[in-house]
Design an enzyme around this catalytic site. Structure first.
Site, short mmCIF file in Angstrom:
data_model
loop_
_atom_site.label_atom_id
_atom_site.label_comp_id
_atom_site.label_asym_id
_atom_site.label_seq_id
_atom_site.Cartn_x
_atom_site.Cartn_y
_atom_site.Cartn_z
N GLU A 158 0.86 -1.18 0.00
CA GLU A 158 0.00 0.00 0.00
C GLU A 158 0.90 1.23 0.00
O GLU A 158 1.96 1.24 0.60
CB GLU A 158 -0.90 0.00 1.24
CG GLU A 158 -2.01 -1.01 1.12
CD GLU A 158 -2.87 -1.10 2.36
OE1 GLU A 158 -2.95 -0.14 3.13
OE2 GLU A 158 -3.47 -2.17 2.55
N GLY A 259 11.44 0.81 15.32
CA GLY A 259 10.37 1.78 15.51
C GLY A 259 9.31 1.24 16.44
O GLY A 259 9.60 0.41 17.31
N CYS A 266 -1.67 -6.79 6.59
CA CYS A 266 -1.00 -8.02 6.15
C CYS A 266 -0.05 -8.62 7.18
O CYS A 266 -0.28 -9.72 7.64
CB CYS A 266 -0.27 -7.76 4.84
SG CYS A 266 -1.43 -7.45 3.50
P1 NAD Z 1 -10.11 -5.15 1.67
O1 NAD Z 1 -10.77 -5.45 2.95
O2 NAD Z 1 -9.60 -3.78 1.38
O3 NAD Z 1 -11.08 -5.55 0.47
C1 NAD Z 1 -11.83 -6.73 0.42
C2 NAD Z 1 -13.12 -6.45 -0.35
O4 NAD Z 1 -13.79 -7.69 -0.60
C3 NAD Z 1 -14.09 -5.55 0.38
O5 NAD Z 1 -14.42 -4.46 -0.44
C4 NAD Z 1 -15.33 -6.45 0.62
O6 NAD Z 1 -16.54 -5.73 0.53
C5 NAD Z 1 -15.19 -7.42 -0.53
N1 NAD Z 1 -15.90 -8.71 -0.35
C6 NAD Z 1 -15.95 -9.49 0.75
N2 NAD Z 1 -16.67 -10.60 0.47
C7 NAD Z 1 -17.08 -10.51 -0.79
C8 NAD Z 1 -17.83 -11.37 -1.66
N3 NAD Z 1 -18.30 -12.56 -1.24
N4 NAD Z 1 -18.05 -10.96 -2.93
C9 NAD Z 1 -17.56 -9.77 -3.37
N5 NAD Z 1 -16.84 -8.93 -2.61
C10 NAD Z 1 -16.59 -9.30 -1.34
O7 NAD Z 1 -8.91 -6.22 1.56
P2 NAD Z 1 -7.47 -6.03 0.87
O8 NAD Z 1 -6.58 -5.25 1.75
O9 NAD Z 1 -7.67 -5.62 -0.55
O10 NAD Z 1 -6.96 -7.53 0.91
C11 NAD Z 1 -7.53 -8.55 0.10
C12 NAD Z 1 -6.64 -9.78 0.18
O11 NAD Z 1 -5.36 -9.49 -0.36
C13 NAD Z 1 -6.38 -10.28 1.61
O12 NAD Z 1 -6.29 -11.68 1.59
C14 NAD Z 1 -5.02 -9.68 1.93
O13 NAD Z 1 -4.31 -10.44 2.88
C15 NAD Z 1 -4.33 -9.73 0.60
N6 NAD Z 1 -3.27 -8.73 0.40
C16 NAD Z 1 -3.45 -7.44 0.81
C17 NAD Z 1 -2.46 -6.50 0.59
C18 NAD Z 1 -2.63 -5.08 1.06
O14 NAD Z 1 -1.62 -4.34 1.07
N7 NAD Z 1 -3.82 -4.63 1.45
C19 NAD Z 1 -1.29 -6.87 -0.08
C20 NAD Z 1 -1.14 -8.18 -0.52
C21 NAD Z 1 -2.15 -9.10 -0.28
#
Ligand code: NAD
Length: 440
Positions: A158, A259, A266
């Site tokens: 992010e 820090g 994550c």
């Molecule tokens: P987030 O919470 O920002 O987004 C998840 C979205 O999925 C939400 O908008 C939610 O409304 C939607 N959702 C939930 N159930 C649903 C369904 N059945 N149908 C349709 N939409 C649905 O999550 P994120 O931060 O984007 O993370 C998503 C995945 O990616 C996680 O497994 C996380 O570990 C992984 N990840 C995140 C990052 C990061 O920096 N945020 C980086 C790498 C991997």
């Protein structure tokens, strides 16, 4: 190629916009109707540099669509990605409820061979459970339709998500069939034209790679925090130590900053989930368990440092908090050290004046104003007005070089707690302020 991405959060929206930018036709699906409506109107629900323009451009070009139900695009797409959340459950394991829900929906809807790609971070064995869930739905329908499952964990950060996605160090893909391998190679080719760095492997190894990567990075941070705490006790400076070891090519200089601990959506949850996977298999992940414990302790350190400088009593004190997001360039506050600090400070009777360049709304949404005990301010200096102490928790660029004299004039007290080791002690002390940092 036409694809769908289910889950339009940090990962899903960035992935969708970047694939669209490379010419794919992308439909982003999310059950959060308000989020989809906002996106259709051109409003971006998260703060991520460059994302708004990228989404607007691709939506206007007709390559990026937003809907609330996979049924609305399933007959058009060859590939469905899941990018739904996998939050920790009460035992620290990854909650696969959303991922399995997407699998069942996929099984209910497909009418022709389709590839289901798991981009959410999921423990080893999840792809097999996803496959079984799809098969069950197909059996209920009395249908046999060829489908495939692949694993494609995401490594974007992010704050730099678009750059990371557009020019990744590598793309990890777990596949079980040649057809899936070809499809995934085709999808990622535009990103890696000069240097094709897609690492194909079996699915369990791909699933494990994501956890191993995050646990390794978190380990470096917790290791340095442990070293920093010892530096404090023995009179060494962790910043010097960092430079001393980071210049060793075997170690490298990334992720060595001491820090107030790591946060975000994550590292904390993935470290816990990996430890949990170990326990489920009767194996104690000693290093990983310690990484998590050190981090939990570290998040309390800024308040401990403040207590030490105030003589232990925080009741009635006013603390300016600089930085609420778990890191700069994001409004994400999931597991942010600021949440621990706010909780402790309020618990000990302090008042808070909070400032963050982008996470103010997110903080207000989560915590409100705690009966007037949290005041949100428009600038870093306004936060410091009448404060007994300033506590920096997120190293936003605009917070890195304060006008110390102006700050001293605005404050009632004289304490600076630097939770990210970004200030120069001599400068701070020259302004007749007392300074505490982490291990220096
Ligand atoms: P987030 O919470 O920002 O987004 C998840 C979205 O999925 C939400 O908008 C939610 O409304 C939607 N959702 C939930 N159930 C649903 C369904 N059945 N149908 C349709 N939409 C649905 O999550 P994120 O931060 O984007 O993370 C998503 C995945 O990616 C996680 O497994 C996380 O570990 C992984 N990840 C995140 C990052 C990061 O920096 N945020 C980086 C790498 C991997």
């Amino acid at each position: 190629m036409k694809i769908a991405i289910v889950g339009t959060g940090y990962v899903g929206l960035v992935t969708g916009a970047c694939f669209a930018e490379m010419g794919l036709d992308v439909t982003c699906v999310d059950t959060d109707a308000a989020k989809i409506e906002a996106l259709r109107c051109g409003r971006i629900p998260i703060y991520e540099p460059g994302l708004e323009a990228l989404v607007a451009r691709n939506a206007a070009a007709g390559r990026l669509h937003f809907i609330t139900d996979l049924a609305g695009c399933i007959d058009r797409v060859q590939v469905v990605f899941t990018a739904v959340g996998t939050p920790p459950d009460e035992n620290g394991a990854a909650d696969l409820g959303h991922v399995l829900e997407v699998a069942r929906t996929f099984g209910r809807l497909i009418r022709r061979p389709t590839l289901l790609v798991i981009k959410s971070t999921v423990p080893v064995g999840t792809a097999a459970r996803v496959r079984a869930a799809v098969e069950r739905e197909l059996a209920l329908r009395g249908e046999t339709i060829d489908f495939d499952v692949a694993s494609n964990p995401e490594f974007l950060k992010e704050g730099a998500a678009i750059k990371d996605f557009m020019s990744p160090d590598r793309v990890v893909v777990g596949v079980e069939s040649d057809a899936a391998r070809k499809t995934m190679a085709r999808i990622y080719r535009p990103f890696l034209i000069n240097n094709f760095r897609v690492l194909f492997m079996d699915i369990p190894s791909a699933e494990m790679t994501k956890y191993a990567a995050n646990a390794m990075l978190a380990t470096r941070i917790s290791f340095m925090n442990d070293i920093a705490n010892l530096c404090d006790l023995v009179g060494a400076d962790v910043e010097r130590v960092r430079q001393g070891i980071g210049s060793d090519a075997r170690i490298g200089n990334k992720f060595l900053y001491a820090g107030c601990g790591y946060g975000g959506s994550c590292f904390p949850k993935d470290v816990k989930a990996l430890a949990r996977t170990g326990r489920e298999h009767g194996y104690a992940m000693e290093v990983v368990e310690a990484v998590d414990r050190v981090n939990e302790r570290q998040k309390n350190l800024p308040v401990e440092k403040l207590r030490a400088l105030t003589g232990g009593d925080l009741a009635g004190r006013t603390v300016a908090l600089w930085g609420l997001a778990y890191k700069p360039e994001t409004d994400d506050m999931r597991e942010a050290p600021a949440l621990v600090a706010i909780d402790r400070l309020l618990g000990e009777g302090a008042r808070i004046r909070a400032y963050d360049p982008v996470a103010m709304e997110e903080c207000r949404r989560r915590l409100g104003d705690a009966d007037g005990r949290i005041v949100y301010t428009r600038t870093m200096y306004e936060a410091a007005e009448g404060a007994d102490a300033v506590m920096l928790l997120t190293e936003w660029k605009e917070l890195r070089m304060p006008d110390w004299a102006r700050l001293r004039g605005a404050m009632r007290g004289d304490i600076i707690v630097d939770g990210r080791n970004i200030f120069d002690r001599a400068e701070v002390e020259a302004a007749r302020l007392r300074y505490a940092a982490i291990g220096k």
